[in-house]
Design a protein around this motif. Structure first.
Motif, short mmCIF file in Angstrom:
data_model
loop_
_atom_site.label_atom_id
_atom_site.label_comp_id
_atom_site.label_asym_id
_atom_site.label_seq_id
_atom_site.Cartn_x
_atom_site.Cartn_y
_atom_site.Cartn_z
N GLU A 1 10.76 -21.08 -15.01
CA GLU A 1 9.82 -20.37 -14.14
C GLU A 1 10.57 -19.64 -13.02
O GLU A 1 10.27 -18.48 -12.71
N VAL A 2 11.55 -20.30 -12.44
CA VAL A 2 12.35 -19.70 -11.37
C VAL A 2 13.14 -18.51 -11.92
O VAL A 2 13.22 -17.45 -11.28
N GLN A 3 13.74 -18.66 -13.11
CA GLN A 3 14.49 -17.57 -13.72
C GLN A 3 13.58 -16.37 -14.00
O GLN A 3 13.96 -15.22 -13.77
N THR A 4 12.39 -16.65 -14.52
CA THR A 4 11.43 -15.58 -14.81
C THR A 4 11.01 -14.87 -13.53
O THR A 4 10.93 -13.64 -13.48
N MET A 5 10.79 -15.64 -12.49
CA MET A 5 10.40 -15.06 -11.20
C MET A 5 11.54 -14.19 -10.64
O MET A 5 11.30 -13.09 -10.14
N GLU A 6 12.76 -14.68 -10.75
CA GLU A 6 13.92 -13.92 -10.26
C GLU A 6 14.06 -12.61 -11.04
O GLU A 6 14.32 -11.55 -10.47
N GLN A 7 13.87 -12.68 -12.35
CA GLN A 7 13.97 -11.48 -13.19
C GLN A 7 12.87 -10.48 -12.83
O GLN A 7 13.13 -9.27 -12.76
N SER A 8 11.68 -10.95 -12.57
CA SER A 8 10.59 -10.02 -12.23
C SER A 8 10.85 -9.36 -10.87
O SER A 8 10.51 -8.19 -10.67
N ILE A 9 11.48 -10.08 -9.95
CA ILE A 9 11.83 -9.49 -8.65
C ILE A 9 12.87 -8.39 -8.85
O ILE A 9 12.76 -7.31 -8.26
N ARG A 10 13.86 -8.64 -9.69
CA ARG A 10 14.87 -7.62 -9.98
C ARG A 10 14.25 -6.39 -10.63
O ARG A 10 14.60 -5.25 -10.29
N GLU A 11 13.34 -6.62 -11.56
CA GLU A 11 12.67 -5.49 -12.22
C GLU A 11 11.84 -4.69 -11.22
O GLU A 11 11.82 -3.46 -11.27
N TYR A 12 11.16 -5.39 -10.33
CA TYR A 12 10.37 -4.70 -9.30
C TYR A 12 11.28 -3.88 -8.40
O TYR A 12 10.95 -2.74 -8.05
N GLN A 13 12.44 -4.44 -8.05
CA GLN A 13 13.39 -3.73 -7.20
C GLN A 13 13.89 -2.46 -7.90
O GLN A 13 13.98 -1.39 -7.28
N GLN A 14 14.20 -2.55 -9.19
CA GLN A 14 14.64 -1.38 -9.94
C GLN A 14 13.53 -0.33 -10.03
O GLN A 14 13.78 0.86 -9.87
N LYS A 15 12.32 -0.79 -10.28
CA LYS A 15 11.18 0.14 -10.38
C LYS A 15 10.95 0.83 -9.03
O LYS A 15 10.70 2.03 -8.98
N ALA A 16 11.07 0.07 -7.95
CA ALA A 16 10.89 0.64 -6.62
C ALA A 16 11.95 1.71 -6.36
O ALA A 16 11.63 2.79 -5.84
N GLN A 17 13.18 1.44 -6.75
CA GLN A 17 14.27 2.41 -6.55
C GLN A 17 14.00 3.68 -7.36
O GLN A 17 14.17 4.80 -6.87
N GLN A 18 13.56 3.51 -8.60
CA GLN A 18 13.24 4.66 -9.44
C GLN A 18 12.07 5.46 -8.87
O GLN A 18 12.10 6.69 -8.86
N ASP A 19 11.06 4.76 -8.39
CA ASP A 19 9.91 5.44 -7.78
C ASP A 19 10.32 6.23 -6.55
O ASP A 19 9.85 7.35 -6.34
N LEU A 20 11.20 5.66 -5.74
CA LEU A 20 11.68 6.36 -4.54
C LEU A 20 12.47 7.61 -4.92
O LEU A 20 12.30 8.66 -4.30
N GLN A 21 13.31 7.51 -5.93
CA GLN A 21 14.09 8.66 -6.37
C GLN A 21 13.17 9.75 -6.91
O GLN A 21 13.37 10.93 -6.63
N LYS A 22 12.17 9.36 -7.69
CA LYS A 22 11.24 10.35 -8.25
C LYS A 22 10.44 11.02 -7.13
O LYS A 22 10.27 12.24 -7.12
N LYS A 23 9.99 10.23 -6.18
CA LYS A 23 9.22 10.77 -5.05
C LYS A 23 10.09 11.73 -4.24
O LYS A 23 9.62 12.81 -3.83
N GLU A 24 11.35 11.36 -4.02
CA GLU A 24 12.26 12.23 -3.28
C GLU A 24 12.44 13.56 -4.01
O GLU A 24 12.38 14.62 -3.41
N PHE A 25 12.64 13.49 -5.32
CA PHE A 25 12.79 14.72 -6.11
C PHE A 25 11.53 15.57 -6.02
O PHE A 25 11.60 16.78 -5.80
N ASP A 26 10.36 14.93 -6.18
CA ASP A 26 9.09 15.65 -6.13
C ASP A 26 8.85 16.30 -4.77
O ASP A 26 8.26 17.39 -4.70
N LEU A 27 9.27 15.64 -3.71
CA LEU A 27 9.08 16.19 -2.37
C LEU A 27 10.09 17.28 -2.04
O LEU A 27 9.76 18.26 -1.37
N LEU A 28 11.34 17.12 -2.50
CA LEU A 28 12.39 18.08 -2.14
C LEU A 28 12.39 19.34 -3.00
O LEU A 28 12.83 20.39 -2.53
#
Length: 168
Positions: A92-119
């Motif tokens: 359960e802890v490993q799964t939770m840690e993996q989901s946090i990492r995935e969320y962090q990657q998704k957040a980074q990708q979303d920020l990059q896409k938003k930056e591109f869309d705005l710039l």
């Protein structure tokens, strides 16, 4: 006859010089990074990106705190639980840690896409305005001095003219 050849040679030389001088391109330069940073749209874009970034950071901190509490609780209770329960908790802890990492990657990708869309519209507006001003002033080429290229020319810097045209 010799005099006529000299006149023809001088005439050809003059025509060649006039053609050569006429063929010289007018060149200007501009620091596009400085221009884009001065545009009011850029300040708005930065604000939007900072807000989105803070939202993601807050969520990640919350997930991290929840994860840390769960790890501490499981570590504390490990001695009183069965081996199977501890194995299930570890997964359960490993799964939770993996989901946090995935969320962090998704957040980074979303920020990059938003930056591109705005710039993208900001840079396109800057480019269009640079072309407009350069053409109005008769420049054939405009070099971007913000790319770390040293320009040793007496060409005109269009930055002030483009800013004035943009109203900034």
């Amino acid at each position: 006859m010799k005099h006529l050849k000299s006149i023809l040679f001088a005439t050809a030389l003059c025509i060649g010089m006039v053609s050569f001088v006429g063929a010289q391109s007018k060149i200007a330069h501009i620091n596009t990074q400085e221009l884009i940073q001065a545009m009011p749209e850029m300040a708005q874009a930065k604000t939007q990106l900072e807000t989105l970034s803070k939202t993601y950071q807050t969520e990640l901190q919350s997930l991290g705190a929840e994860f840390q509490k769960k790890v501490e609780l499981y570590d504390k209770e490990a001695a009183t639980k069965t081996k199977e329960e501890n194995t299930t908790r570890a997964k359960e802890v490993q799964t939770m840690e993996q989901s946090i990492r995935e969320y962090q990657q998704k957040a980074q990708q979303d920020l990059q896409k938003k930056e591109f869309d705005l710039l993208k519209p900001i840079t396109e507006k800057a480019k269009a305005k640079i072309l407009e001003v350069a053409r109005a002033q008769g420049y054939e080429y405009v070099l971007d001095s913000s790319q770390g290229v040293t320009i040793m020319a007496d060409g005109k810097n269009l930055l002030d003219d483009v800013k004035k045209s943009l109203g900034i």
